[in-house]
Design an enzyme around this catalytic site. Structure first.
Site, PDB file in Angstrom:
ATOM      1  N   THR A 173       0.843  -1.204   0.000  1.00 44.00           N
ATOM      2  CA  THR A 173       0.000   0.000   0.000  1.00 44.00           C
ATOM      3  C   THR A 173       0.874   1.249   0.000  1.00 44.00           C
ATOM      4  OG1 THR A 173      -1.812  -1.117   1.133  1.00 44.00           O
ATOM      5  CG2 THR A 173      -1.713   1.281   1.372  1.00 44.00           C
ATOM      6  N   SER A 231       4.849  -7.115  -1.833  1.00 44.03           N
ATOM      7  CA  SER A 231       4.580  -7.122  -0.388  1.00 44.03           C
ATOM      8  C   SER A 231       5.097  -8.416   0.234  1.00 44.03           C
ATOM      9  CB  SER A 231       3.075  -7.007  -0.167  1.00 44.03           C
ATOM     10  OG  SER A 231       2.793  -6.981   1.199  1.00 44.03           O
ATOM     11  N   GLN A 272       0.379  -9.740  -6.179  1.00 40.06           N
ATOM     12  CA  GLN A 272      -0.183 -11.104  -6.237  1.00 40.06           C
ATOM     13  C   GLN A 272       0.602 -11.994  -7.203  1.00 40.06           C
ATOM     14  OE1 GLN A 272      -2.387 -12.500  -4.372  1.00 40.06           O
ATOM     15  NE2 GLN A 272      -3.204 -10.711  -3.317  1.00 40.06           N
ATOM     16  N   THR A 324      13.292   4.902  10.219  1.00 41.58           N
ATOM     17  CA  THR A 324      14.203   3.776  10.452  1.00 41.58           C
ATOM     18  C   THR A 324      13.620   2.507   9.839  1.00 41.58           C
ATOM     19  OG1 THR A 324      14.891   4.817  12.499  1.00 41.58           O
ATOM     20  CG2 THR A 324      15.382   2.466  12.274  1.00 41.58           C
ATOM     21  N   ASN A 337      -6.226  -9.302  -7.489  1.00 41.43           N
ATOM     22  CA  ASN A 337      -6.290 -10.005  -6.208  1.00 41.43           C
ATOM     23  C   ASN A 337      -7.658 -10.605  -5.893  1.00 41.43           C
ATOM     24  OD1 ASN A 337      -6.596  -7.037  -6.120  1.00 41.43           O
ATOM     25  ND2 ASN A 337      -7.314  -7.411  -4.052  1.00 41.43           N
ATOM     26  N   HIS A 380       4.119  -9.976   3.061  1.00 36.30           N
ATOM     27  CA  HIS A 380       3.208 -10.928   3.717  1.00 36.30           C
ATOM     28  C   HIS A 380       2.363 -11.746   2.739  1.00 36.30           C
ATOM     29  CE1 HIS A 380      -0.851  -8.832   3.688  1.00 36.30           C
ATOM     30  NE2 HIS A 380      -0.085  -7.806   3.384  1.00 36.30           N
ATOM     31  N   CYS A 411      -8.973  -5.889   2.973  1.00 38.36           N
ATOM     32  CA  CYS A 411      -9.120  -4.541   3.530  1.00 38.36           C
ATOM     33  C   CYS A 411     -10.520  -3.982   3.292  1.00 38.36           C
ATOM     34  CB  CYS A 411      -8.064  -3.620   2.944  1.00 38.36           C
ATOM     35  SG  CYS A 411      -7.814  -3.858   1.206  1.00 38.36           S
TER      36      CYS A 411
HETATM   37  N1  PMP Z   1      -1.941  -4.722  -4.145  1.00 39.25           N
HETATM   38  C1  PMP Z   1      -2.524  -5.919  -4.270  1.00 39.25           C
HETATM   39  C2  PMP Z   1      -2.769  -6.470  -5.636  1.00 39.25           C
HETATM   40  C3  PMP Z   1      -2.878  -6.658  -3.142  1.00 39.25           C
HETATM   41  O1  PMP Z   1      -3.455  -7.855  -3.282  1.00 39.25           O
HETATM   42  C4  PMP Z   1      -2.626  -6.103  -1.866  1.00 39.25           C
HETATM   43  C5  PMP Z   1      -3.021  -6.852  -0.604  1.00 39.25           C
HETATM   44  N2  PMP Z   1      -4.350  -7.272  -0.593  1.00 39.25           N
HETATM   45  C6  PMP Z   1      -2.002  -4.850  -1.784  1.00 39.25           C
HETATM   46  C7  PMP Z   1      -1.676  -4.197  -2.936  1.00 39.25           C
HETATM   47  C8  PMP Z   1      -1.706  -4.216  -0.461  1.00 39.25           C
HETATM   48  O2  PMP Z   1      -0.690  -4.916   0.193  1.00 39.25           O
HETATM   49  P1  PMP Z   1      -0.275  -4.573   1.676  1.00 39.25           P
HETATM   50  O3  PMP Z   1      -1.156  -5.391   2.552  1.00 39.25           O
HETATM   51  O4  PMP Z   1       1.165  -4.984   1.776  1.00 39.25           O
HETATM   52  O5  PMP Z   1      -0.456  -3.135   1.881  1.00 39.25           O
END
Ligand code: PMP
Length: 404
Positions: A75, A222, A202, A264, A163, A224, A350
């Protein structure tokens, strides 16, 4: 009751090997908790962990060390790229004595971190935004892109894999359109704008990003989503972040990350991200084949139980780790499934707490009624082939009980 996780597109668990590597960077025991900005022993240890991680991430996408800039999430990376390129272009034109309203082109199915950022810039009249439509199969309309490219366009942003649906976007064709436009405009001389950004969040662990990378200027990832921890993301900047005078930071301060992202660095998360990226990269071919098989047999089993179920979007042009299914006889599917131990989502994690029909399925032309009766299943490393049949049995049990 054993819960079955079918929401890998929302987030992935941290790989235990990755977690092991991260542990050292929290406490005093191994003396690796320092601030990479400090010049003393502890600072240098942290700096070398940061350098090591940047190299590992760069290697996993065949990029240069200086092209990787760490953020807190995808994000934030998307915000940095979109807001940063827009304000960078305004400053550049101002220096030339021109008042300039940049134009950006994004797809209408982008993640909210792209979509809402663009809308925000549009609302405050900082930028003009063009939203590329998609067809019913979920693929962006290239004719609109071609028509909208003009000298005011500073950025085109289209994701690699959606996604919510898993639909793969025609990145190489977009690259070519932008390239052709630049050639016509500048008689084959390199033009800076439009820049091309791909949100590859993704796609990282299931695609050959080297191919995609060759034609894009900017990319987002990302941690995670690839079995690393939450709290780390990357903005890839072709040519090196230290030479990126076209992009202005959105977080200013101590000048970390080549001046593009102060604050940091989150060393434990970044180290975890780097090991996760290395492992994902080494497993990518095998994992791709495995998930392809899983996805195929999952859909086959679902179809046996629910012949009326339909895939939302293209059947072929899909990343095998995500499938979005429409069940005509069921509503609130996520809740019914959760009650019997299956975790899946209607859309982006989200957006789950905001009761709004999916903007992605809506852009594809589906009715609110159909969107209400759709659910996304996403597969990953810890979901095994032998889990498919028992999962579909549970799904069948829940949905047959809750027909509405
Ligand atoms: N872009 C896409 C295509 C995603 O699937 C996601 C997470 N759902 C994000 C951005 C945002 O990732 P993050 O949780 O690291 O902010």
């Amino acid at each position: 009751m054993k819960q079955i996780y079918l929401d890998y597109a929302a987030t992935t668990p941290v790989d235990p090997e990755v977690f092991e590597k991260m542990k050292n960077f929290f406490t005093n025991e191994s003396q690796d908790f320092g601030n990479p900005g400090s010049l003393h022993y502890f600072g240098q240890r942290a700096q070398s962990a940061l350098d090591f991680s940047r190299k590992k991430i760069a290697q996993s996408i065949s990029a240069n060390f200086r092209e990787i800039i760490f953020t807190s999430s995808a994000t934030e990376a998307n915000n940095l790229i979109i807001r940063g390129v827009v304000s960078g272009s305004i400053s550049a034109f101002k220096n030339n004595g021109q008042n300039f309203i940049p134009k950006i082109i994004i797809s209408s199915i982008e993640h909210p971190s792209v979509l809402e950022t663009a809308k925000d810039l549009e609302r405050e009249k900082t930028a003009e935004v063009v939203y590329l439509p998609v067809d019913r199969s979920g693929v962006v309309d290239l004719a609109t892109l071609e028509k909208e490219l003009d000298e005011n366009v500073v950025l085109v942003s289209v994701m690699v894999v959606n996604n919510e649906t898993g639909i793969i976007q025609p990145i190489e064709k977009i690259e070519k359109l932008i390239d052709d436009y630049k050639k016509i405009k500048n008689n084959a001389k390199e033009l800076k704008y439009p820049m091309f950004h791909c949100d590859a969040t993704q796609a990282f662990n299931l695609f050959d990003l080297n191919v995609i990378k060759s034609g894009v200027d900017l990319m987002t990832f990302s941690s995670h989503k690839i079995y690393g921890p939450k709290g780390a993301g990357v903005a890839y900047i072709k040519g090196g972040a230290d030479r990126a005078d076209f992009i202005k930071p959105i977080i200013t301060g101590g000048g970390q990350e080549y001046g593009l992202r102060s604050g940091t660095e989150n060393i434990p998360a970044i180290v975890g991200f780097a090991y996760a990226a290395e492992k994902s990269f080494s497993l990518f071919k095998k994992e791709k084949e495995r998930l392809e098989k899983i996805s195929e047999s999952f859909i086959k089993e679902i179809k046996k139980e629910f012949p009326e179920a339909e895939i939302n979007g293209s059947v072929e042009n899909r990343s095998f780790h995500i499938v979005n299914l429409y069940f005509p006889h069921n509503k609130n599917i996520g809740i019914s499934l959760d009650l019997i131990g299956i975790s899946a989502s209607a859309g982006a994690a989200c957006a789950q707490r905001i009761e709004k029909p999916s903007h992605v399925l809506k852009a594809m032309g589906f009715s609110d009624e159909r969107i209400d009766r759709s659910i996304r299943f996403s597969f990953g490393r810890f979901f095994l082939e032998e889990d498919v049949f028992p999962s579909v049995l549970k799904i069948s049990e829940a949905l047959n009980k809750n027909k509405k």
